[in-house]
Enzyme design. Structure first.
Site, PDB file in Angstrom:
ATOM      1  N   CYS A   1      20.869  -7.454   8.107  1.00 58.18           N
ATOM      2  CA  CYS A   1      21.459  -7.271   6.858  1.00 58.18           C
ATOM      3  C   CYS A   1      20.600  -6.038   6.285  1.00 58.18           C
ATOM      4  CB  CYS A   1      21.544  -8.335   5.965  1.00 58.18           C
ATOM      5  SG  CYS A   1      22.549  -9.973   6.275  1.00 58.18           S
TER       6      CYS A   1
ATOM      7  N   HIS B   1      26.055 -13.390   6.583  1.00 59.30           N
ATOM      8  CA  HIS B   1      24.992 -13.635   5.697  1.00 59.30           C
ATOM      9  C   HIS B   1      25.275 -13.288   4.385  1.00 59.30           C
ATOM     10  CE1 HIS B   1      21.591 -13.673   8.737  1.00 59.30           C
ATOM     11  NE2 HIS B   1      22.569 -14.357   8.893  1.00 59.30           N
TER      12      HIS B   1
ATOM     13  N   GLU C   1      24.243 -11.104   1.963  1.00 56.96           N
ATOM     14  CA  GLU C   1      23.974  -9.695   1.774  1.00 56.96           C
ATOM     15  C   GLU C   1      25.086  -8.930   2.501  1.00 56.96           C
ATOM     16  OE1 GLU C   1      19.682 -11.399   2.145  1.00 56.96           O
ATOM     17  OE2 GLU C   1      21.817 -11.820   3.105  1.00 56.96           O
TER      18      GLU C   1
END
Length: 333
Positions: free
Chosen positions: A292, A261, A263
């Site tokens: 995350c 992801h 993040e």
């Protein structure tokens, strides 16, 4: 800064534009958009043809069609003059730009007719009476698609008179630009960093959704990340992630997704390069997922700012708040 110019024929819009172009502004003219159309139709660029085709185009494509065409040529990081604005709907279109200002350039009819006669263009009126009659047709009309100079002038932010000598006009224009520059708006920090995050998201190769995160400390970007497969693995759009490649339903099979992801990548990139993100702010185009969120909390990030809500993100927001991480939504279009 985008400065629009409106005014009656030979009022001096060209002189105002000349001062601005010498100062670094780029020049666009709605009349040039019309001339391009006349050239495409193989028609002479006479004043009558310009008026007729302009009215026809507004009828077919909307009153702001010429301004829409001009917008396609405008880069947001440059200063422009947009000349020959003659219809209120053209002003409406250009006001989509946050730093657009409309200047109405004025001069007495006799002065303008003298200027008309001196430039000797094809189709220009030959007598003052013809000139005044032509202007009456341009000034206002029951047809909303025709030229409506009077109504357009009423929308101006300020007026510049051009009955004075050229030196005084130039001085006045420079003064106006300096005053407008003081009122010029620029993005706030949230809009600035979120805008950068949205650009970063364009690097994503995920087939499902493009997401990006930017980590900021002391108003300085220290790490960025976007979603995609890990280093050394085929890109998502090249078949690197079976889950994304199968176009699995959103929220289903997340444990089988190979993609990191945004993040996560921004945090890992900071660690990879030995950059501390303690007490930093993370800007992300979507609110973080639960995985995350745990990384954000444990990395010491103190604030999360997101643009759009992730469909499964409510639990994450509650967890961030419970852990003392400040969470804000800043929506930018």
């Amino acid at each position: 800064m985008i400065i629009g110019l409106t005014g009656k024929n030979a009022a001096g819009k060209g002189e105002v534009a000349k001062v601005l172009t010498e100062g670094g502004f780029l020049y666009l003219s709605l009349s040039d958009m019309l001339r391009e159309e006349l050239q495409r139709r193989k028609l002479a660029p006479t004043r009558e043809n310009l008026i007729h085709v302009g009215t026809e185009m507004r009828s077919l494509y909307g009153g702001g069609v010429l301004a829409d065409r001009a917008l396609q040529k405008i880069d947001i990081d440059k200063n422009y003059i947009v000349d020959s604005i003659r219809n209120p709907r053209e002003v409406e279109v250009l006001r989509r730009l946050p730093n657009f200002r409309l200047i109405h350039v004025t001069a007495e009819a006799e002065t303008r007719f003298t200027r008309i006669r001196s430039r000797k263009r094809d189709g220009d009126p030959q007598t003052l009476d013809d000139f005044i009659n032509l202007e009456a047709r341009e000034a206002k009309s029951a047809d909303p698609n025709a030229q409506q100079l009077e109504e357009t002038a009423r929308l101006a932010d300020l007026e510049v008179a051009n009955d004075i000598n050229l030196d005084l006009l130039q001085a006045k224009v420079k003064e106006v630009v300096r005053d407008l520059a003081k009122k010029n708006s620029r993005p706030g920090w949230d809009e600035y960093f979120m805008g950068i995050a949205r650009v970063v998201s364009l690097r994503s190769n995920c087939l499902k959704r493009k997401v990006a995160a930017v980590i900021v400390k002391d108003k300085r970007i220290i790490s960025t990340g976007y979603n995609g497969t890990p280093r050394g693995v085929l890109n998502c759009n090249e078949g690197g992630c079976p889950r994304c490649g199968s176009f699995e339903k959103s929220g289903v099979g997340l444990g089988e997704c190979y993609c990191s992801h945004a993040e996560e990548n921004s945090i890992v990139q900071a660690a990879y390069h030995g950059v501390s993100i303690h007490s930093a702010t993370l800007y992300t185009t979507f609110s973080p997922c639960l995985m995350c969120t745990k990384m954000i909390i444990n990395s010491g990030i103190s604030e999360v700012v997101f643009n759009a809500q992730y469909p499964l993100g409510e639990q994450s927001i509650h967890l961030l708040q419970h852990a003392g991480v400040k969470v804000r939504q800043v929506e930018i279009s």
